[in-house]
Design a protein around this motif. Structure first.
Motif, short mmCIF file in Angstrom:
data_model
loop_
_atom_site.label_atom_id
_atom_site.label_comp_id
_atom_site.label_asym_id
_atom_site.label_seq_id
_atom_site.Cartn_x
_atom_site.Cartn_y
_atom_site.Cartn_z
N GLY A 31 0.86 -1.33 -0.02
CA GLY A 31 0.11 -0.04 0.00
C GLY A 31 0.99 1.03 -0.05
N THR A 32 2.08 1.13 -0.25
CA THR A 32 2.92 2.48 -0.22
C THR A 32 2.91 3.16 -1.68
N MET A 33 2.14 2.73 -2.66
CA MET A 33 2.18 3.50 -3.91
C MET A 33 0.83 4.14 -3.92
N HIS A 34 0.44 4.48 -5.01
CA HIS A 34 -0.82 5.50 -5.26
C HIS A 34 -1.89 4.57 -6.21
N GLY A 35 -1.94 3.28 -5.98
CA GLY A 35 -2.90 2.58 -6.74
C GLY A 35 -4.40 2.86 -6.13
N PRO A 36 -5.31 2.12 -6.87
CA PRO A 36 -6.78 2.30 -6.29
C PRO A 36 -6.86 1.62 -4.94
N VAL A 37 -6.13 0.76 -4.57
CA VAL A 37 -6.41 -0.20 -3.24
C VAL A 37 -5.03 0.47 -2.15
N ASP A 38 -4.49 1.51 -2.73
CA ASP A 38 -3.38 1.75 -1.97
C ASP A 38 -3.69 2.86 -0.94
N HIS A 39 -3.85 2.49 0.43
CA HIS A 39 -4.74 3.45 1.27
C HIS A 39 -3.60 3.90 2.47
N LEU A 40 -2.49 3.99 2.29
CA LEU A 40 -1.50 4.18 3.32
C LEU A 40 -1.21 5.66 3.42
N HIS A 41 -1.13 6.16 2.28
CA HIS A 41 -0.77 7.67 2.37
C HIS A 41 -2.00 8.59 2.92
N PRO A 42 -3.22 8.15 2.05
CA PRO A 42 -4.36 8.64 2.68
C PRO A 42 -4.78 8.58 4.12
N ALA A 43 -4.14 7.27 4.89
CA ALA A 43 -4.57 7.04 5.92
C ALA A 43 -3.52 7.81 7.03
N LEU A 44 -2.34 7.96 6.36
CA LEU A 44 -1.35 9.00 7.32
C LEU A 44 -1.79 10.38 7.39
N ARG A 45 -2.10 10.79 6.46
CA ARG A 45 -2.97 12.21 6.15
C ARG A 45 -4.17 12.20 7.25
N GLU A 46 -4.88 11.20 7.38
CA GLU A 46 -6.07 11.06 8.36
C GLU A 46 -5.56 11.08 9.61
N LEU A 47 -4.33 10.83 9.88
CA LEU A 47 -3.91 10.86 11.27
C LEU A 47 -2.85 11.92 11.70
N GLY A 48 -2.88 12.64 10.50
CA GLY A 48 -1.98 13.86 10.82
C GLY A 48 -0.52 13.53 10.80
N ALA A 49 -0.04 12.52 10.11
CA ALA A 49 1.54 12.24 10.14
C ALA A 49 2.21 13.11 9.38
N GLU A 50 3.39 13.18 9.80
CA GLU A 50 4.43 14.05 8.86
C GLU A 50 5.58 13.04 8.48
N TYR A 51 5.64 13.18 7.06
CA TYR A 51 6.94 12.26 6.43
C TYR A 51 8.27 12.53 6.96
N VAL A 52 9.03 11.65 7.23
CA VAL A 52 10.34 11.96 7.39
C VAL A 52 11.03 11.36 6.10
N VAL A 53 10.71 10.16 5.67
CA VAL A 53 11.10 9.91 4.41
C VAL A 53 10.00 9.36 3.26
N ASN A 54 9.83 9.86 2.13
CA ASN A 54 8.67 9.50 1.49
C ASN A 54 9.19 9.06 -0.02
N THR A 55 9.48 8.01 0.03
CA THR A 55 10.27 7.33 -1.22
C THR A 55 11.86 7.67 -1.23
N VAL A 56 12.40 6.40 -1.74
CA VAL A 56 14.09 6.63 -1.80
C VAL A 56 14.29 6.16 -3.13
N ALA A 57 15.54 6.89 -3.85
CA ALA A 57 15.99 6.47 -4.96
C ALA A 57 16.83 5.21 -4.95
N VAL A 58 16.23 4.19 -4.58
CA VAL A 58 16.93 2.73 -4.52
C VAL A 58 15.96 1.78 -4.88
N ARG A 59 17.03 0.74 -5.50
CA ARG A 59 16.28 -0.27 -6.36
C ARG A 59 16.72 -1.67 -5.73
N PRO A 60 16.03 -2.48 -5.22
CA PRO A 60 14.75 -2.30 -5.14
C PRO A 60 14.23 -1.57 -3.92
#
Length: 409
Positions: free
Chosen positions: A234-263
């Motif tokens: 659920g860390t992407m932004h697909g139709p059933v990826d709800h983590l980001h909206p849930a974090l907004r609902e909880l008032g969370a603040e990102y420390v890191v949001n995606t990293v330029a690393v593979r995988p």
């Protein structure tokens, strides 16, 4: 960044009874309260003697007591291993190297080296034995007890929990018919345990339904008790990826949001405030198993070290034993096994982000910088997979390549 976030949010140190400190972290240096040993102690069973033989037996020295002094030449006192050596003794004679005559007098030739432990032989009073930030394990507990400690100032273990997202996941049985077996629910708590976390019951919740309300409720419930909540998927932004909206609902603040690393690039770390004034953290691990472990070693490991008051993780260096491809503009974390005899790192097969076969044979991830490839002989940092609590890595620190082990002379 993750280490600093954890360091800033760590709990104050607490004075904890010694038997309860396993898994905690020293909040202050461990120093000796006395010399170690505090007094001369016999290292063998035998006779504490004064002067030259034969010696007249005048008493007995047993562990746990203070024997009278030997004040006359030609006298001896029977002594047990660990007993305090009487003042005035000039040697300790081993029992198996002694003899007694018909009058009960003792004879024999003491060895030239002292047969007792000298006060301060191991450490002197006030000496620092371990620095603050040292993980407490049974060895540390035993050392502290030998110094006379009844409790220690420590940072307690952090409490962690795992939320598993994904309607497609099975928690038992064989995969099939569009359903896949959840491999992270059973595995991630074990990785967290190896980082020194205490698992907050229930250690695993899920699979949680692919709805925003279910995600918010699951996070809120877990964060009420845990310092760190890891999620899978659920860390992407697909139709059933709800983590980001849930974090907004909880008032969370990102420390890191995606990293330029593979995988593992869609990993995230967020902090959430609580009514008690303490910060909690959510680590969003991608759903692909290997990507999730990359997020654990990249984000969770330094965060947990900071929260526990430990030192920032350092990376051993190894020489590559085979080529490792790059990943263009991304840092490539490539699964490798390491050879302790040669100090080399070798890539393992089956390393797709959804695969676990390679991970099961690996010791860590070789770091291939953006725009580069790994060439045999190159020195590279290796992000190690976590050890069991109390295990100590033999690897040298980043900047110091591994050397082949030498045979003892």
């Amino acid at each position: 960044m993750c280490f600093a976030a954890g360091r800033a949010a760590r709990r104050p140190a607490a004075q904890v009874p010694l038997p309860q400190t396993d898994g905690c972290t020293l909040a202050a240096p461990l120093t000796t309260l006395t010399d170690l040993p505090a007094f001369a102690t016999a290292s063998v069973d035998g006779w504490a003697v004064r002067g030259v033989p034969p010696w007249r037996v005048v008493g007995q020295a047993l562990a746990g007591g203070v024997p009278p002094a030997l004040t006359e030449d030609g006298t001896a006192m029977q002594i047990a291993t660990g007993a305090m050596v009487p003042a005035g003794a000039t040697s300790v004679l081993r029992i198996e190297e002694s003899s007694r005559d018909t009058d009960g007098r003792v004879s024999g030739a003491p060895r030239p080296q002292p047969e007792w432990r000298v006060p301060g032989e191991e450490a002197t009073v006030g000496e620092e034995l371990l620095p603050a930030g040292t993980p407490v394990d049974p060895g540390v507990i035993g050392l502290a007890a030998s110094c006379g400690y009844d409790s220690l100032p420590v940072h307690r273990q952090i409490r962690a929990a795992l939320l598993v997202f994904g309607d497609e996941l099975l928690t038992a049985g064989r995969p099939g018919a569009g359903r896949v077996r959840d491999a992270l629910g059973p595995a991630v708590p074990a990785w967290l345990h190896r980082y020194g976390c205490e698992l907050s019951p229930p250690a695993v919740t899920g699979p949680i339904a692919d709805t925003l309300d279910a995600h918010v409720d699951g996070l809120r419930t877990a964060l009420a008790d845990a310092d760190l909540v890891c999620t899978t998927g659920g860390t992407m932004h697909g139709p059933v990826d709800h983590l980001h909206p849930a974090l907004r609902e909880l008032g969370a603040e990102y420390v890191v949001n995606t990293v330029a690393v593979r995988p593992g690039f869609p990993m995230l770390l967020a902090r959430v405030g609580a009514s008690d004034g303490r910060q909690r953290f959510v680590a969003g691990l991608p759903g692909n198993p290997q990507s999730a472990i990359v997020a654990l070693v990249s984000l969770v490991a330094p965060l947990v070290a900071g929260l526990q008051g430990r030192q920032a993780p350092t990376l051993p260096r190894h020489r590559l034993g085979a080529p490792v491809p790059g990943r263009g503009d991304f840092t490539h974390l490539a699964l490798v096994r390491t050879d302790p005899l040669t100090g080399t790192a070798h890539p393992v097969p089956y390393t797709g982000s959804a695969m676990l076969r390679g991970l099961a044979a690996a010791a860590g991830f070789a770091v291939i910088p953006p725009g580069a490839t790994g060439v045999p002989g190159d020195e590279v940092c290796v992000v190690p997979l976590p050890l069991l609590p109390g295990e100590r890595p033999s690897a040298q620190l980043c900047g110091q390549p591994q050397r082949p082990a030498r045979e003892p002379r």
